[in-house]
Design a protein around this motif. Structure first.
Motif, short mmCIF file in Angstrom:
data_model
loop_
_atom_site.label_atom_id
_atom_site.label_comp_id
_atom_site.label_asym_id
_atom_site.label_seq_id
_atom_site.Cartn_x
_atom_site.Cartn_y
_atom_site.Cartn_z
N GLN A 61 7.39 21.14 56.51
CA GLN A 61 7.05 22.26 57.21
C GLN A 61 8.27 23.40 57.63
O GLN A 61 8.13 24.10 58.47
CB GLN A 61 6.48 21.62 58.64
CG GLN A 61 5.30 20.97 58.33
CD GLN A 61 4.54 20.42 59.51
OE1 GLN A 61 5.13 20.42 60.63
NE2 GLN A 61 3.79 19.62 59.36
N MET A 62 9.36 23.27 56.91
CA MET A 62 10.39 23.93 57.23
C MET A 62 10.29 25.44 56.62
O MET A 62 9.68 25.58 55.55
CB MET A 62 11.96 23.45 56.53
CG MET A 62 12.98 24.27 56.37
SD MET A 62 14.20 23.43 55.62
CE MET A 62 13.65 23.11 53.88
N ARG A 63 10.49 26.40 57.35
CA ARG A 63 10.18 27.65 56.87
C ARG A 63 11.57 28.37 56.15
O ARG A 63 11.46 29.10 55.59
CB ARG A 63 9.69 28.61 58.19
CG ARG A 63 8.38 28.23 58.80
CD ARG A 63 7.76 29.27 59.60
NE ARG A 63 6.72 28.71 60.47
CZ ARG A 63 5.40 28.71 60.02
NH1 ARG A 63 5.09 28.87 58.58
NH2 ARG A 63 4.61 28.02 60.73
N ASP A 64 12.67 28.45 57.20
CA ASP A 64 13.82 28.73 56.56
C ASP A 64 14.89 27.65 56.32
O ASP A 64 15.39 26.99 57.27
CB ASP A 64 14.36 29.91 57.68
CG ASP A 64 15.60 30.64 57.22
OD1 ASP A 64 15.89 30.47 55.85
OD2 ASP A 64 16.07 31.22 58.01
N HIS A 65 15.38 27.61 55.14
CA HIS A 65 16.09 26.46 54.73
C HIS A 65 17.74 26.82 54.78
O HIS A 65 18.50 26.00 55.03
CB HIS A 65 15.76 26.22 53.27
CG HIS A 65 16.26 27.34 52.27
ND1 HIS A 65 15.33 28.20 52.01
CD2 HIS A 65 17.25 27.59 51.59
CE1 HIS A 65 15.75 29.06 50.90
NE2 HIS A 65 16.90 28.62 50.82
N TRP A 66 17.83 28.21 54.97
CA TRP A 66 19.61 28.67 55.09
C TRP A 66 20.33 28.02 56.34
O TRP A 66 21.25 27.40 56.12
CB TRP A 66 19.50 30.23 55.19
CG TRP A 66 19.05 30.53 53.60
CD1 TRP A 66 18.09 31.38 53.33
CD2 TRP A 66 20.01 30.34 52.40
NE1 TRP A 66 18.11 31.51 52.09
CE2 TRP A 66 19.03 31.13 51.36
CE3 TRP A 66 21.12 29.96 52.03
CZ2 TRP A 66 19.64 31.16 49.97
CZ3 TRP A 66 21.28 29.81 50.71
CH2 TRP A 66 20.74 30.37 49.70
N PRO A 67 19.66 27.92 57.47
CA PRO A 67 20.34 27.49 58.62
C PRO A 67 20.64 26.07 58.63
O PRO A 67 21.71 25.39 58.95
CB PRO A 67 19.54 27.74 59.73
CG PRO A 67 18.47 28.87 59.43
CD PRO A 67 18.69 28.54 57.98
N VAL A 68 19.57 25.37 57.85
CA VAL A 68 19.73 23.76 57.74
C VAL A 68 20.92 23.49 56.86
O VAL A 68 21.84 22.27 56.96
CB VAL A 68 18.52 22.96 57.47
CG1 VAL A 68 18.63 21.65 57.46
CG2 VAL A 68 17.32 23.63 58.12
N VAL A 69 20.84 24.14 55.74
CA VAL A 69 21.99 23.97 54.73
C VAL A 69 23.32 24.22 55.12
O VAL A 69 24.33 23.90 54.80
CB VAL A 69 21.53 24.68 53.26
CG1 VAL A 69 22.57 24.33 52.27
CG2 VAL A 69 20.32 24.02 52.76
#
Length: 169
Positions: A51-59
């Protein structure tokens, strides 16, 4: 063994840690109060990766937590190291310590990690040949949540030293 995702247990579980301490685990999700962002929730496995929308902050969070050397070794890649000019522009000086070794490099950027991973694994869009960052990020985030990329940190500092010593009054 624990369920693969948090909050999927159906009943209470109890385990005696010692004669005076029993650990209880109840069904359901309890959102931690120390989490400051959605990226933290995803990285800690509370929020589903699907359900993640934006992967950049997590990475980016993972890159700040896991050392460059561990990421390179785990995935068999060689992320580009910043040049001396890049370090100067970012205000980081690459100096040698007393032993003559270079100081530790800054953490890699999310773009460095995912770009290198995509090229190494040939994760490219079929139509344009552009790296498929979304797919690569899901692999990296899943590895982090499942513990393949290990992140260990000390407990938070109590400051005043007046923490609970475990003895009752």
């Amino acid at each position: 063994p624990p369920p693969p995702r948090h909050g999927k247990k159906k009943k209470k579980k109890k385990k005696s840690a010692s004669s005076r301490l029993m650990l209880c685990d109840c069904p359901g999700l309890v959102f931690p109060s120390f989490v400051s962002s959605t990226a933290d929730l995803i990285a800690s496995g509370v929020y589903p990766i699907a359900q993640m929308r934006d992967h950049w902050p997590v990475v980016a969070l993972i890159c700040n937590r896991v050392p460059r050397e561990v990421l390179n070794a785990t995935y068999g890649i060689a992320m580009p190291e910043p040049t001396a000019q890049d370090l100067k522009e970012r205000g980081l000086l690459l100096e040698r310590n007393k032993c003559g070794k270079k100081t530790r490099l800054p953490p890699p950027s999310a773009e460095d990690l995912l770009g290198t991973y995509c090229v190494a694994r040939s994760l490219l869009s079929a139509a344009s040949g552009v790296p498929d960052y979304q797919r690569a990020s899901r692999v990296v985030i899943r590895d982090y949540v499942e513990g393949k990329l290990l992140y260990c940190h000390p407990p938070p500092d109590l400051g005043d030293g007046g923490g609970d010593d475990g003895e009752g009054d």
